[in-house]
Structure formats: structure tokens, C-alpha cells
Scaffold this motif. Structure first.
Motif, short mmCIF file in Angstrom:
data_model
loop_
_atom_site.label_atom_id
_atom_site.label_comp_id
_atom_site.label_asym_id
_atom_site.label_seq_id
_atom_site.Cartn_x
_atom_site.Cartn_y
_atom_site.Cartn_z
N THR A 44 0.01 -5.84 -16.24
CA THR A 44 -1.49 -5.58 -16.41
C THR A 44 -2.21 -6.13 -14.82
OG1 THR A 44 -2.52 -8.03 -16.54
CG2 THR A 44 -1.58 -7.01 -18.63
N SER A 45 -3.24 -5.54 -14.52
CA SER A 45 -3.90 -5.73 -13.27
C SER A 45 -4.94 -6.73 -13.61
CB SER A 45 -4.50 -4.54 -12.73
OG SER A 45 -3.69 -3.62 -12.48
N PHE A 46 -5.14 -7.88 -12.46
CA PHE A 46 -6.29 -8.82 -12.30
C PHE A 46 -6.77 -9.08 -11.11
CE2 PHE A 46 -7.91 -13.21 -11.73
CZ PHE A 46 -8.88 -13.31 -12.73
N GLU A 47 -7.81 -8.61 -10.80
CA GLU A 47 -8.31 -8.91 -9.45
C GLU A 47 -7.49 -8.10 -8.42
OE1 GLU A 47 -9.51 -12.78 -8.50
OE2 GLU A 47 -11.10 -12.77 -10.04
N GLY A 48 -6.80 -6.88 -8.77
CA GLY A 48 -6.15 -6.17 -7.97
C GLY A 48 -4.67 -6.60 -7.77
N ASP A 49 -4.50 -7.72 -8.48
CA ASP A 49 -2.77 -8.15 -8.38
C ASP A 49 -2.52 -7.72 -9.78
OD1 ASP A 49 -2.47 -10.01 -5.87
OD2 ASP A 49 -4.33 -10.84 -6.58
N PRO A 65 -6.09 -3.31 -17.65
CA PRO A 65 -6.88 -4.75 -17.47
C PRO A 65 -6.23 -5.84 -18.38
CG PRO A 65 -8.76 -3.06 -17.59
CD PRO A 65 -7.37 -2.49 -17.98
N LEU A 66 -6.15 -7.16 -17.79
CA LEU A 66 -5.48 -8.09 -18.53
C LEU A 66 -5.99 -8.37 -19.80
CD1 LEU A 66 -3.91 -10.87 -17.87
CD2 LEU A 66 -6.20 -12.02 -17.39
N ALA A 67 -7.47 -8.28 -20.13
CA ALA A 67 -8.05 -8.44 -21.42
C ALA A 67 -7.44 -7.37 -22.47
CB ALA A 67 -9.48 -8.55 -21.30
N ALA A 83 -10.25 -14.21 -22.58
CA ALA A 83 -9.62 -13.03 -23.34
C ALA A 83 -8.99 -13.40 -24.59
CB ALA A 83 -8.87 -12.14 -22.36
N GLY A 84 -8.80 -14.72 -24.63
CA GLY A 84 -8.06 -15.21 -25.86
C GLY A 84 -6.63 -15.29 -26.09
#
Ligand code: AMP
Ligand code: MN
Ligand code: MN
Ligand code: MN
Length: 276
Positions: A67-72, A172-174, A212-213
Motif C-alpha cells: 500500500t501507499s501512505f503519504e508517498g511511502d 491507499p492504506l485504508a 482505517a480499522g
């Protein structure tokens, strides 16, 4: 106390052993409960389950989603997923098709640094066209004499600032958490100590994963020092996450920890298997 190892890979992604071999090795090493968690791929689970049944290992069907989170890039492990779930299957298929394009771009970037034939070279190490990972490129670079082992490859290639690195938008992570939940699984933040996001970034990551749970974080991982295990045990309590443990085993000679080679979860951490 049963022995749990809830993160490892087979040849369906970037591991060196087939799913049955992974399960057999885990059984021989005393693992009672094993999750096979191939990158973006559920294909090895049938064989793993069949072999586990013959050896008395409890096989947890898993996956490690990119996944991607803030570009990472951030990895989310799904545990106890129903592999027949359309949302999960379709989502992972989408990630895999993005991987194919990315692999071509990684090869282009290596070619610019004078390294030819990297796509074909990496492809030979992968079992499937749609899952050519950086690990496969690393194995090819070792073969071609650019480094002595896979670990050293990542110090000079395939990582930010080095040849063979290409930024990539995963999902996206979520969204990954939603697929895992749709499949009836628990979402576990993989090796949180590995992300180079800084203190504030780590807090935002944990907070976003919570919102996101996400249910759990890996406290014990081959990516973690013992100080990091202690740190993430504390953060699990602070954020209200369950704790997980996984060797992230990839195969003989390529992993810091073998299957099942993990200490007990630190006291005070509620294990992710609490309600299993
Ligand atoms: P990918 O999902 O294609 O970006 O490949 C990521 C995989 O590369 C990880 O799951 C590891 O197996 C491997 N990897 C990444 N960084 C390192 C490292 N520093 N040392 C060894 N293997 C690494
Ligand atoms: Mn891997
Ligand atoms: Mn990972
Ligand atoms: Mn992994």
C-alpha cells in the motif's frame, strides 16, 4: 504455549520455497500456527492448506498487501482472509498488474546505469509474470556480479536515490484494510520499524491505520531490533492494537530469522490470536 509465525513468503511471491515446502519446514521447526502471507497474492494458499492438514499445522490464510501512505510504501498483512472474496481478489489483481509495469520501469532505470537485461534476468527468478518483485531483481544483480548477496544489493540498488528505484503508487492504506475486512480477516501493520518516516510520520501512520480499522501491528519481526520490539509493544498498548509476530521468512540464506525463530510476545501485549 503454541508457537506462532504469522508472516512468511513462498515462490508465489518472492520466497525461495514452494508453499508446501514452507509449511513442512515450519512444522519441522516446531511452528504450530503458520500464516502464509505472500505479497499481493493468494495463489499459494491451497497447497499450503493441504500440506498443513497432513502435518498437523494450523494454517492461517494470509496475504501481505503493498500500500501507499503519504508517498511511502507500507505493507499490511491480512490474517484469516477468505481467499474467495471478490473485493480482495480483484484488488490484488489490480496491484499485480501495476507491478508488471513497475518491473519494466525498474529494468529501464537499471539499463540507464549500464545494467542490461534486468527484466528478463529478474523474471527468471519469479514464478509468475505478474509478480516480479525487487527481490527478483536483487537475485539477478547478485548473479550478474553487482553484489555478493541480496541484502547488499539493496544498499546500492533498488532503493531511493539508487539505480533501479522507481516510485510507485500502490493502493491507499485504508483501501487494503477494507479488502481484508471484506474477506473476514484482521489487518496487521507489517514491520512498522522498517518505515523511514520519522517520529511524527510514524504517529500519523499508526493513527491512520487505527482510523482505517486496523486491528494489530507486528511487534516481533526479523526487521525489528529488540529495542524496536519493546518500542512497538508500548505503541501497541498506546494505540490499542493487538500484537503480532512473524519471521518474514523468504528462504534459506536470505532471511535473518528462520520460520518460528521468534521470542515470546512481550508481556502486556494482547496477541492478535486472542480471539482465534
Ligand atoms: P517489492 O514489493 O517489489 O518492492 O519488493 C519488496 C521486497 O524486497 C521485500 O518484501 C523484501 O523481500 C525485499 N527487500 C526490501 N528491502 C530489502 C533489504 N534492505 N534487504 C533485503 N531484502 C529487502
Ligand atoms: Mn518480500
Ligand atoms: Mn514487507
Ligand atoms: Mn513480508
Amino acid at each position: 504455549m503454541p508457537s506462532y509465525d504469522l508472516h512468511c513468503h513462498s515462490t508465489w511471491s518472492d520466497g525461495l520455497l514452494g508453499p508446501g515446502e514452507v509449511v513442512s519446514r515450519a512444522a519441522a521447526r516446531g511452528v504450530d500456527v503458520l500464516a502464509l502471507t505472500d505479497h499481493d497474492q493468494l495463489g499459494g494458499l491451497d497447497e499450503a492448506r493441504d500440506v498443513a492438514a497432513t502435518l498437523g499445522v494450523s494454517l492461517v490464510p494470509g496475504v501481505e498487501v503493498s500500500t501507499s501512505f503519504e508517498g511511502d510504501t507500507v505493507h499490511v498483512v491480512g490474517l484469516g482472509v477468505d481467499a474467495a472474496t471478490p473485493a480482495l481478489r480483484e484488488g490484488l489483481a489490480r496491484i499485480r498488474s501495476g507491478r508488471t509495469r513497475r518491473a519494466r520501469r525498474i529494468a529501464d532505470s537499471l539499463a540507464e546505469a549500464g545494467i542490461r537485461g534486468a527484466y528478463e534476468g529478474a523474471r527468471r527468478y519469479a514464478s509468475h509474470d505478474e509478480l516480479v518483485a525487487r527481490t527478483h531483481f536483487a537475485r539477478y544483480l547478485v548473479e550478474a556480479g553487482y553484489a555478493n548477496d541480496v541484502k547488499s544489493v539493496f544498499k546500492r540498488y533498488l532503493t531511493p536515490g539508487h539505480p533501479g528505484y522507481v516510485p510507485h503508487d500502490w493502493v491507499p492504506l485504508a483501501e487494503a484494510v477494507r479488502w481484508i475486512h471484506a474477506a473476514g480477516g484482521q489487518a496487521v501493520l507489517a514491520h512498522p520499524g522498517r518505515y523511514k518516516v520519522g517520529q511524527a510520520g510514524l504517529r500519523r501512520l499508526l493513527q491512520s491505520f487505527k482510523e482505517a480499522g486496523g486491528e494489530a501491528i507486528e511487534v516481533l519481526s526479523s526487521s525489528h531490533t529488540s529495542a524496536q520490539a519493546t518500542e512497538f509493544a508500548t505503541l501497541a498498548r498506546v494505540y490499542g492494537f493487538l500484537g503480532s509476530c512473524g519471521s518474514d521468512y523468504h528462504g534459506p540464506g536470505e532471511s535473518a530469522l528462520d520460520l518460528g525463530e521468534l521470542p515470546a510476545l512481550p508481556t502486556g501485549v494482547e496477541p492478535v490470536w486472542r480471539c482465534w
